[in-house]
Design an enzyme around this catalytic site. Structure first.
Site, PDB file in Angstrom:
ATOM      1  N   HIS A 474       0.828  -1.210   0.000  1.00  0.00           N
ATOM      2  CA  HIS A 474       0.000   0.000   0.000  1.00  0.00           C
ATOM      3  C   HIS A 474       0.867   1.267   0.000  1.00  0.00           C
ATOM      4  O   HIS A 474       0.723   2.134  -0.858  1.00  0.00           O
ATOM      5  CB  HIS A 474      -0.913  -0.036   1.230  1.00  0.00           C
ATOM      6  CG  HIS A 474      -1.758   1.187   1.418  1.00  0.00           C
ATOM      7  ND1 HIS A 474      -3.103   1.203   1.187  1.00  0.00           N
ATOM      8  CD2 HIS A 474      -1.450   2.448   1.827  1.00  0.00           C
ATOM      9  CE1 HIS A 474      -3.586   2.407   1.428  1.00  0.00           C
ATOM     10  NE2 HIS A 474      -2.600   3.189   1.829  1.00  0.00           N
ATOM     11  N   GLU A 475       1.758   1.346   0.968  1.00  0.00           N
ATOM     12  CA  GLU A 475       2.588   2.551   1.086  1.00  0.00           C
ATOM     13  C   GLU A 475       3.498   2.710  -0.129  1.00  0.00           C
ATOM     14  O   GLU A 475       3.781   3.817  -0.569  1.00  0.00           O
ATOM     15  CB  GLU A 475       3.404   2.531   2.380  1.00  0.00           C
ATOM     16  CG  GLU A 475       2.564   2.595   3.649  1.00  0.00           C
ATOM     17  CD  GLU A 475       1.543   3.724   3.668  1.00  0.00           C
ATOM     18  OE1 GLU A 475       1.822   4.791   3.077  1.00  0.00           O
ATOM     19  OE2 GLU A 475       0.465   3.540   4.248  1.00  0.00           O
ATOM     20  N   HIS A 481       3.170   6.957  -6.731  1.00  0.00           N
ATOM     21  CA  HIS A 481       2.415   8.155  -7.095  1.00  0.00           C
ATOM     22  C   HIS A 481       3.305   9.396  -6.910  1.00  0.00           C
ATOM     23  O   HIS A 481       3.286  10.316  -7.726  1.00  0.00           O
ATOM     24  CB  HIS A 481       1.168   8.237  -6.197  1.00  0.00           C
ATOM     25  CG  HIS A 481       0.083   9.144  -6.687  1.00  0.00           C
ATOM     26  ND1 HIS A 481      -0.948   9.537  -5.869  1.00  0.00           N
ATOM     27  CD2 HIS A 481      -0.151   9.735  -7.876  1.00  0.00           C
ATOM     28  CE1 HIS A 481      -1.769  10.333  -6.551  1.00  0.00           C
ATOM     29  NE2 HIS A 481      -1.306  10.469  -7.765  1.00  0.00           N
TER      30      HIS A 481
HETATM   31 ZN   LIG Z   1      -2.799   5.226   2.178  1.00  0.00          ZN
END
Ligand SMILES: [Zn+2]
Length: 683
Positions: A474-475, A481
């Site tokens: 997730h991180e 991004h």
């Molecule tokens: Zn997050």
């Protein structure tokens, strides 16, 4: 201030090849002089822009504003990164000192009438300026920030708003400090090994080492850090211990002592409601949501209802199933919140014979990290190279150079994965330096991934549980991004996007995490290097919808509680615990599940900037499930066209266009919730 500039690294250009801050030279004493001088310099730049005699143009006003304040940005990003990841008492005082200065400085910019006049002139004539779509987006964003900051208010109202902002900043800071202090203060020391019945060896070992580090050798120490007490909830046969730890966790900052957050919440809610109403909104939620993909409270409540109803129904079925397990034990006990993890772990074993402890040897942290790197290589052609001579702020931190398929530099990634006293709980991504383009140079970003994962022990490397593996993916998605962004203006680049859109790049990564094709690349036994056997992988697949009623009910009840707080219209004092209870009763919460964050330690909404925004995780879950569906539909989870489209339309774009436009450009349609409900076994 003159002398303070000597030997202060913030006053010099970072000499590192990647423009990385010299963490090895930065000391606490360097922050305040850099903040103070940074504010002065930034204010001077703003004054020049505001007082220009030439007519406003995009370049001399909007672009000039967005590139201004370099010293202040340098000091702030380093300080606030460390303030979360490596803090101490002296940084607490710096934060307390600088927070009102920063709010005041912010107000001095956004309440500057001359400056707003120039921005407004440009905004009103934007169709005729001949600017690019990205420039138009920046102009609209900055104009909205002015309006939302009170630029259109009369002088008396402006003064009132300044006061509110200052007090609010301090109250939010106090909230987070209370939670951290209460988390660090709690220690449950076990002296009798018999009390550890049911706990796996690795959990006992970690508790023994924690005790040793706390000068209690030969004993076992548990805390209210998740990595410490969740295994107790899962495995301990000692029901009293489970209850004690869960109660300690869920009553943090709710003890009517100096660290109690109930009065702080009252203050925060009063100030937020006043602020929203001053700016012409009925409630704080209306004000916040005006600036998101969802746009209105009604849209959020309607959306949450579509997932809440099937989630609670599923949770009730799960509770009944767990109760059956308890009945079979014949002790006559009724399922309570501190039993849920324990019996669901048993049920998971019975149903899928999936034992988390049996999986862990396949999830060595370094292997999992290599797994996400390889995934990013397959999807986007990225390459990762360990950097050995980077300035780091703690020995646990590692740095990697990230480059593109053609060898050009993408940026630098720091990873900082283990808990320590000066680190806040949870996991997050932070921008250490931002990406932007100026004078023909594309400045590449430096990104940090921080976590609180299981630490290595004397004889074992860090072996992650499933939740931690997923968090790491997730991180890393947030990091991508931040890394892949290709924007011109700093305010539009990277993860600086609408809050209910920012979790798409991170959550979409979790979809790849458990795909057998991906697991084959990283789930290797830490001793033998053997790939996880197929039957274990199959079990993980089957278990994907397990306990989803609980997980979604826990999460959505927190989202609804958050919304209910921010729909308050009145500013009278209220009883926080009673408000929370009434909220949960009204939504139909079941007693065997505790809301994921009770009010007194709900950092996300009272100090983390996720107010009226906790729903975003689920909103983004609809986006991520639907986005991954785009890959699955092609029969290839690495589909190069889809990957290229995701990179080009989402990961590179930052906030340079409306999120719904970006999503449509990638998917060819608006997001559909079906993929999510099916994935979670709710449909
Ligand atoms: Zn997050």
């Amino acid at each position: 201030m003159g002398c303070a500039k000597n030997d202060n690294p913030f006053f010099e250009t970072y000499k590192n090849k990647y423009g990385a801050p010299p963490f090895d030279q930065i000391k606490n004493k360097h922050f305040m002089p850099a903040f103070t001088e940074g504010i002065i310099q930034h204010q001077a730049e703003i004054d020049v822009i505001a007082n220009k005699t030439e007519a406003p143009t995009f370049e001399n006003t909007i672009a000039a504003m967005d590139y201004s304040g370099e010293l202040l940005k340098k000091a702030s990003s380093v300080f606030f990164n460390l303030y979360s990841a490596e803090t101490n008492k002296s940084m607490d005082s710096i934060a307390n000192e600088v927070s009102p200065l920063l709010s005041e400085h912010n107000d001095n910019i956004y309440l500057n009438e001359k400056l707003f006049g120039r921005v407004k002139t440009l905004f009103d004539t934007r169709a005729k300026l001949g600017i690019t779509a990205e420039q138009n987006r920046l102009l609209e964003k900055i104009h909205r920030e002015f309006v939302r900051s009170g630029a259109a208010l009369n002088p008396e109202q402006k003064a009132k708003l300044r006061g509110i902002n200052k007090e609010l900043g301090l109250a939010e800071l106090a909230f987070g400090q209370n939670v951290l202090d209460e988390t660090n203060a709690y220690k449950k020391v076990i002296e009798d090994g018999a009390d550890l019945a049911g706990l796996p060896t690795s959990v006992r070992q970690a508790a023994a080492e924690a005790a040793k580090a706390d000068n209690k050798e030969g004993k076992w120490l548990f805390t209210t850090q998740k990595a410490s007490f969740i295994p107790v909830l899962q495995y301990s046969d000692n029901r009293e211990l489970r209850k004690e730890l869960l109660m300690a966790y869920t009553t943090r900052a709710n003890h009517d002592n100096a660290k109690d957050n109930k009065a702080v919440i009252n203050k925060i809610m009063k100030l937020r409601t006043q602020k929203a109403q001053l700016l012409g909104f009925a409630t704080s939620a209306d004000f916040i949501l005006d600036d998101t993909m969802a746009k209105t409270p009604k849209a959020v409540y309607d959306f949450l209802a579509t997932v809440w109803t099937p989630s609670v129904a599923k949770a009730k079925e799960e509770a009944a199933e767990l109760q059956k397990l308890m009945d079979a034990e014949g002790k006559g006990e009724k399922l309570e919140s501190w039993d849920w993890w324990y019996y669901s772990e048993k049920l998971r074993k019975a149903k899928y014979a999936l034992d988390e402890e049996a999986l862990k040897p396949y999830f060595k942290l370094e292997n999992v990290r290599q797994g996400v790197f390889d995934l990013a290589s397959k999807l986007y052609g990225l390459k990762f190279k360990k950097l050995d001579n980077m300035p780091l702020y703690h020995p646990d931190v590692e740095a990697f150079e990230v480059s593109d398929a053609d060898g050009s530099l993408i940026g630098v990634l720091y990873t900082d994965y283990f808990p320590r006293a000066g680190k806040r709980a949870g996991a997050w991504m932070e921008n250490i330096t931002p990406q932007y383009k100026k004078d023909g140079v594309n400045h590449r970003p430096i990104i940090c991934n921080v976590g609180n994962f299981t630490k290595p022990t004397a004889d074992k490397p860090s072996l992650l549980n499933m939740d931690e593996v997923e968090t790491l993916f997730h991180e890393f998605g947030h990091a991508l991004h931040g890394l892949l962004t290709q924007c011109t203006y700093p305010s539009l680049s990277g993860t600086d996007v609408a809050r209910d859109f920012v979790e798409l790049p991170s959550q979409v990564m979790e979809n790849w995490c458990w795909e057998p094709e991906v697991m084959k690349t990283y789930a290797k036994h830490y001793k033998t290097g053997e790939v996880m056997p197929k039957e274990l992988m199959d079990k993980i697949q089957l278990a994907g919808t397990f306990n989803q009623g609980f997980i979604n009910t826990e999460l959505l009840s927190a989202s609804l509680l958050d919304m209910n707080y921010h729909m308050k219209k009145d500013t009278a004092d209220f009883d926080v615990n009673a408000f929370e209870k009434a909220s949960l009763d009204k939504m139909g919460m079941i007693p065997q599940i505790i809301v994921r964050y009770r009010s007194s330690y709900f950092n996300h909404i009272f100090s983390g900037g996720y107010n009226a925004g906790y729903y975003s995780y689920t909103w983004a879950a609809v986006l991520d499930a639907d986005a991954f569906q785009a890959f699955k539909e092609t029969g290839d989870i690495y589909n190069p066209e889809k990957a290229a489209a995701f990179r080009k339309n989402i990961l590179e774009k930052g906030d340079s266009d409306d999120p719904m436009n970006l999503y449509r450009a990638f998917r060819g349609a608006e997001p559909n919730p079906d993929a999510l409900l099916k994935k979670r076994g709710l449909k």
